[in-house]
Design a protein around this motif. Structure first.
Motif, mmCIF file in Angstrom:
data_model
loop_
_atom_site.group_PDB
_atom_site.id
_atom_site.type_symbol
_atom_site.label_atom_id
_atom_site.label_comp_id
_atom_site.label_asym_id
_atom_site.label_seq_id
_atom_site.Cartn_x
_atom_site.Cartn_y
_atom_site.Cartn_z
ATOM 1 N N LEU A 97 0.824 -1.215 0.000
ATOM 2 C CA LEU A 97 0.000 0.000 0.000
ATOM 3 C C LEU A 97 0.857 1.264 0.000
ATOM 4 O O LEU A 97 0.542 2.235 -0.699
ATOM 5 N N ALA A 98 1.938 1.258 0.767
ATOM 6 C CA ALA A 98 2.818 2.434 0.786
ATOM 7 C C ALA A 98 3.487 2.622 -0.574
ATOM 8 O O ALA A 98 3.602 3.758 -1.061
ATOM 9 N N GLY A 99 3.903 1.535 -1.191
ATOM 10 C CA GLY A 99 4.506 1.632 -2.515
ATOM 11 C C GLY A 99 3.523 2.162 -3.547
ATOM 12 O O GLY A 99 3.873 3.018 -4.378
ATOM 13 N N LEU A 100 2.293 1.673 -3.494
ATOM 14 C CA LEU A 100 1.277 2.174 -4.421
ATOM 15 C C LEU A 100 0.958 3.645 -4.171
ATOM 16 O O LEU A 100 0.706 4.404 -5.112
ATOM 17 N N THR A 101 0.985 4.054 -2.912
ATOM 18 C CA THR A 101 0.732 5.459 -2.585
ATOM 19 C C THR A 101 1.830 6.352 -3.156
ATOM 20 O O THR A 101 1.546 7.399 -3.750
ATOM 21 N N VAL A 102 3.073 5.932 -2.999
ATOM 22 C CA VAL A 102 4.183 6.727 -3.525
ATOM 23 C C VAL A 102 4.146 6.756 -5.048
ATOM 24 O O VAL A 102 4.315 7.816 -5.671
ATOM 25 N N LEU A 103 3.921 5.597 -5.668
ATOM 26 C CA LEU A 103 3.833 5.569 -7.137
ATOM 27 C C LEU A 103 2.659 6.413 -7.646
ATOM 28 O O LEU A 103 2.789 7.128 -8.640
ATOM 29 N N GLY A 104 1.532 6.313 -6.971
ATOM 30 C CA GLY A 104 0.379 7.120 -7.357
ATOM 31 C C GLY A 104 0.661 8.603 -7.244
ATOM 32 O O GLY A 104 0.230 9.397 -8.091
ATOM 33 N N SER A 105 1.399 8.997 -6.212
ATOM 34 C CA SER A 105 1.745 10.409 -6.048
ATOM 35 C C SER A 105 2.688 10.867 -7.147
ATOM 36 O O SER A 105 2.587 11.997 -7.638
#
Length: 169
Positions: A68-76
């Motif tokens: 989830l943290a990786g997806l949040t950073v990639l999404g940002s």
């Protein structure tokens, strides 16, 4: 009708067993359950054994948090490229509890019970944030919401508690 099995033999009382020598003013040792070194009852055949390797539920919570943290950073990063930096900053700000928990997840193998409680609290705040986002019509907060719920469920299990409360050497 008679009983087919004879009653078990009753133990015969013997002489009292001497205990360890006592000094006046010192606390009495009452066995592993009372001894602070064995506060959780591990070892010597008393109580449940502490897990020696990280249980699957703790590993699953760790992986869910990291993904989830990786997806949040990639999404940002994609939001910076496609939209504007303010939108990307808002996406990171809404998921700040998730990002802090991701850093804490690196310590699941060595940390104590406090990190488990902190991650449960952070993920609970993340759930509230995700519910707020879902109520305002933001579909981007649904995945972190579901992941935070899964993490709270996984870390709340008793085997996870036993892992974080295990004695350390």
């Amino acid at each position: 009708m008679s009983n087919q099995f004879p009653p078990p033999p009753t133990p015969q009382p013997g002489p009292p067993q001497p205990g360890p020598p006592q000094q006046p003013g010192l606390p009495t040792y009452n066995g592993p359950a009372q001894d602070p070194a064995h506060a959780y009852g591990y070892g010597y055949g008393h109580g449940p054994m502490a897990p020696q390797t990280m249980p699957g539920v703790v590993r699953a919570a760790q992986i869910v948090i990291w993904v989830l943290a990786g997806l949040t950073v990639l999404g940002s990063i994609f939001l910076i490229a496609l939209a504007n930096p303010e939108t990307a900053g808002a996406a990171l700000g809404v998921n700040i509890c998730l990002l802090v928990a991701a850093g804490m997840a690196f310590r699941f193998g060595t940390a104590g019970h406090g990190i488990r409680v902190t991650c449960i609290v952070l993920m609970s705040v993340q759930i509230l944030s995700g519910l707020g986002g879902a109520a305002s019509g933001n579909p981007g907060g649904l995945l972190p919401l579901l992941g935070a719920i899964a993490t709270v469920i996984l870390l709340s299990q008793s085997i996870a508690g036993a892992w974080f409360k295990r004695p350390r050497v």
